[in-house]
Write a protein that holds these residues in place. Structure first.
Motif, PDB file in Angstrom:
ATOM      1  N   THR A 187      33.477  37.490  26.876  1.00 17.68           N
ATOM      2  CA  THR A 187      33.208  38.672  27.695  1.00 17.68           C
ATOM      3  C   THR A 187      33.011  38.308  29.160  1.00 17.68           C
ATOM      4  O   THR A 187      33.435  39.039  30.049  1.00 17.68           O
ATOM      5  CB  THR A 187      31.944  39.391  27.169  1.00 17.68           C
ATOM      6  N   LEU A 188      32.394  37.175  29.409  1.00 23.36           N
ATOM      7  CA  LEU A 188      32.099  36.758  30.780  1.00 23.36           C
ATOM      8  C   LEU A 188      33.210  35.930  31.416  1.00 23.36           C
ATOM      9  O   LEU A 188      33.095  35.545  32.580  1.00 23.36           O
ATOM     10  CB  LEU A 188      30.788  35.957  30.799  1.00 23.36           C
ATOM     11  N   ALA A 189      34.267  35.675  30.688  1.00 26.43           N
ATOM     12  CA  ALA A 189      35.373  34.871  31.221  1.00 26.43           C
ATOM     13  C   ALA A 189      35.996  35.579  32.424  1.00 26.43           C
ATOM     14  O   ALA A 189      36.110  36.807  32.431  1.00 26.43           O
ATOM     15  CB  ALA A 189      36.423  34.631  30.143  1.00 26.43           C
ATOM     16  N   PRO A 190      36.404  34.800  33.412  1.00 30.34           N
ATOM     17  CA  PRO A 190      36.947  35.414  34.630  1.00 30.34           C
ATOM     18  C   PRO A 190      38.327  36.058  34.459  1.00 30.34           C
ATOM     19  O   PRO A 190      38.691  36.937  35.236  1.00 30.34           O
ATOM     20  CB  PRO A 190      37.013  34.255  35.622  1.00 30.34           C
ATOM     21  N   THR A 191      39.091  35.650  33.454  1.00 30.59           N
ATOM     22  CA  THR A 191      40.416  36.235  33.255  1.00 30.59           C
ATOM     23  C   THR A 191      40.611  36.578  31.781  1.00 30.59           C
ATOM     24  O   THR A 191      39.923  36.049  30.903  1.00 30.59           O
ATOM     25  CB  THR A 191      41.543  35.265  33.674  1.00 30.59           C
ATOM     26  N   ASP A 192      41.582  37.452  31.535  1.00 29.54           N
ATOM     27  CA  ASP A 192      41.915  37.814  30.158  1.00 29.54           C
ATOM     28  C   ASP A 192      42.394  36.601  29.376  1.00 29.54           C
ATOM     29  O   ASP A 192      42.053  36.423  28.204  1.00 29.54           O
ATOM     30  CB  ASP A 192      43.011  38.883  30.127  1.00 29.54           C
ATOM     31  N   ARG A 193      43.186  35.762  30.019  1.00 29.37           N
ATOM     32  CA  ARG A 193      43.708  34.571  29.342  1.00 29.37           C
ATOM     33  C   ARG A 193      42.587  33.622  28.922  1.00 29.37           C
ATOM     34  O   ARG A 193      42.612  33.070  27.823  1.00 29.37           O
ATOM     35  CB  ARG A 193      44.702  33.823  30.224  1.00 29.37           C
ATOM     36  N   GLU A 194      41.612  33.430  29.798  1.00 30.60           N
ATOM     37  CA  GLU A 194      40.496  32.564  29.438  1.00 30.60           C
ATOM     38  C   GLU A 194      39.674  33.167  28.309  1.00 30.60           C
ATOM     39  O   GLU A 194      39.202  32.448  27.426  1.00 30.60           O
ATOM     40  CB  GLU A 194      39.627  32.276  30.659  1.00 30.60           C
ATOM     41  N   ALA A 195      39.512  34.480  28.328  1.00 29.40           N
ATOM     42  CA  ALA A 195      38.787  35.151  27.244  1.00 29.40           C
ATOM     43  C   ALA A 195      39.508  34.939  25.912  1.00 29.40           C
ATOM     44  O   ALA A 195      38.874  34.656  24.893  1.00 29.40           O
ATOM     45  CB  ALA A 195      38.639  36.640  27.543  1.00 29.40           C
TER      46      ALA A 195
END
Length: 61
Positions: free
Chosen positions: A31-39
């Motif tokens: 949820t706290l990831a800076p990008t959708d890909r990282e999430a």
């Protein structure tokens, strides 16, 4: 992404101490990831760890 890079990149523990805590932590980090890909990488890494645990349980039943 290489299988051994998943844990390093997402900081998932090799063996979670409790599954609910492990899942909650993975969801929080995703949820706290800076990008959708990282999430997606975080969520996918957590799912891979859970799948490995399930396979190990089946083998050692």
């Amino acid at each position: 992404m290489a299988a051994n890079a998943i844990g390093a990149r997402t900081r998932t523990p090799a063996v979670p101490q409790t599954l609910p805590a492990f899942i909650a932590d993975a969801l929080r980090r995703a949820t706290l990831a800076p990008t959708d890909r990282e999430a997606l990488d975080i969520a996918g890494g957590a799912l891979a760890v859970l799948a490995q645990l399930a396979r190990a349980e089946v083998r050692h039943g």
